[in-house]
Design an enzyme around this catalytic site. Structure first.
Site, PDB file in Angstrom:
ATOM      1  N   HIS A  89       1.293  56.410  68.630  1.00  0.00           N
ATOM      2  CA  HIS A  89       0.464  56.253  67.442  1.00  0.00           C
ATOM      3  C   HIS A  89       0.792  54.936  66.773  1.00  0.00           C
ATOM      4  O   HIS A  89       1.912  54.435  66.869  1.00  0.00           O
ATOM      5  CB  HIS A  89       0.667  57.424  66.470  1.00  0.00           C
ATOM      6  CG  HIS A  89       2.099  57.689  66.142  1.00  0.00           C
ATOM      7  ND1 HIS A  89       2.939  58.357  67.003  1.00  0.00           N
ATOM      8  CD2 HIS A  89       2.846  57.360  65.064  1.00  0.00           C
ATOM      9  CE1 HIS A  89       4.141  58.449  66.471  1.00  0.00           C
ATOM     10  NE2 HIS A  89       4.117  57.836  65.292  1.00  0.00           N
ATOM     11  N   HIS A 142       1.011  53.005  63.260  1.00  0.00           N
ATOM     12  CA  HIS A 142       1.062  53.109  61.799  1.00  0.00           C
ATOM     13  C   HIS A 142       0.346  51.913  61.193  1.00  0.00           C
ATOM     14  O   HIS A 142       0.553  50.770  61.614  1.00  0.00           O
ATOM     15  CB  HIS A 142       2.511  53.068  61.304  1.00  0.00           C
ATOM     16  CG  HIS A 142       3.344  54.247  61.672  1.00  0.00           C
ATOM     17  ND1 HIS A 142       3.506  55.327  60.827  1.00  0.00           N
ATOM     18  CD2 HIS A 142       4.075  54.521  62.778  1.00  0.00           C
ATOM     19  CE1 HIS A 142       4.324  56.209  61.408  1.00  0.00           C
ATOM     20  NE2 HIS A 142       4.681  55.747  62.590  1.00  0.00           N
TER      21      HIS A 142
HETATM   22  P1  AMP Z   1       6.923  58.306  63.955  1.00  0.00           P
HETATM   23  O1  AMP Z   1       8.184  58.468  63.178  1.00  0.00           O
HETATM   24  O2  AMP Z   1       6.589  56.870  64.274  1.00  0.00           O
HETATM   25  O3  AMP Z   1       6.885  59.181  65.188  1.00  0.00           O
HETATM   26  O4  AMP Z   1       5.769  58.756  63.000  1.00  0.00           O
HETATM   27  C1  AMP Z   1       5.303  60.055  62.888  1.00  0.00           C
HETATM   28  C2  AMP Z   1       4.484  60.101  61.641  1.00  0.00           C
HETATM   29  O5  AMP Z   1       3.669  61.251  61.693  1.00  0.00           O
HETATM   30  C3  AMP Z   1       5.313  60.187  60.352  1.00  0.00           C
HETATM   31  O6  AMP Z   1       4.999  59.087  59.507  1.00  0.00           O
HETATM   32  C4  AMP Z   1       4.878  61.522  59.751  1.00  0.00           C
HETATM   33  O7  AMP Z   1       4.809  61.486  58.351  1.00  0.00           O
HETATM   34  C5  AMP Z   1       3.516  61.722  60.397  1.00  0.00           C
HETATM   35  N1  AMP Z   1       3.078  63.103  60.491  1.00  0.00           N
HETATM   36  C6  AMP Z   1       3.771  64.163  60.958  1.00  0.00           C
HETATM   37  N2  AMP Z   1       3.033  65.282  60.902  1.00  0.00           N
HETATM   38  C7  AMP Z   1       1.823  64.920  60.406  1.00  0.00           C
HETATM   39  C8  AMP Z   1       0.622  65.616  60.102  1.00  0.00           C
HETATM   40  N3  AMP Z   1       0.508  66.948  60.305  1.00  0.00           N
HETATM   41  N4  AMP Z   1      -0.418  64.930  59.580  1.00  0.00           N
HETATM   42  C9  AMP Z   1      -0.313  63.611  59.369  1.00  0.00           C
HETATM   43  N5  AMP Z   1       0.786  62.876  59.644  1.00  0.00           N
HETATM   44  C10 AMP Z   1       1.854  63.527  60.147  1.00  0.00           C
END
Ligand code: AMP
Length: 111
Positions: free
Chosen positions: A99, A101
């Site tokens: 993903h 950001h």
């Molecule tokens: P990473 O640490 O790069 O894997 O980022 C994962 C991101 O997903 C974090 O910023 C979380 O806040 C976000 N996240 C986790 N669960 C959800 C959800 N249900 N809806 C939206 N964002 C989420």
């Protein structure tokens, strides 16, 4: 993937605030924003790491970035934003579905 939270969001099994969707990707609001605006652009194809990209996946990621750039104004990112792709343990990756950001809506300064 059965236990992947982003696959569940893509399927609609877990709710999310979607701001864009097409056949290849979704863009949602991050549930725990780290800036005034914090979106995630998530390819619908499940893979975790950039090193798992074949040509097809690389093309999808490229189209994600292209789409993000075309939506800058719509997303409120017209003044600039930060793009982050966390990778693996040291990169702080917590969701193992690639993903992108997108952070903005304010001046983020340097690292
Ligand atoms: P990473 O640490 O790069 O894997 O980022 C994962 C991101 O997903 C974090 O910023 C979380 O806040 C976000 N996240 C986790 N669960 C959800 C959800 N249900 N809806 C939206 N964002 C989420």
């Amino acid at each position: 993937m059965e236990n992947c939270i982003f696959c569940k969001i893509i399927k609609g099994d877990i709710p999310s605030k979607r701001v864009y969707e097409d056949e290849e990707m979704i863009i949602i609001h991050d549930v725990a924003p780290k800036a005034k605006l914090h979106y995630l652009c998530i390819p619908k194809t499940h893979f975790a790491l950039l090193k798992e990209m074949d040509d097809e996946r690389a093309a999808i990621v490229a189209r994600c970035l292209q789409k993000v750039s075309s939506l800058e104004e719509t997303l409120g990112l017209g003044e600039g934003y930060r793009v982050i792709i966390n990778q693996g343990k040291n990169g702080g990756q917590t969701v193992h579905h690639l993903h992108i950001h997108l952070l903005g809506g304010e001046e983020l300064g340097d690292f």
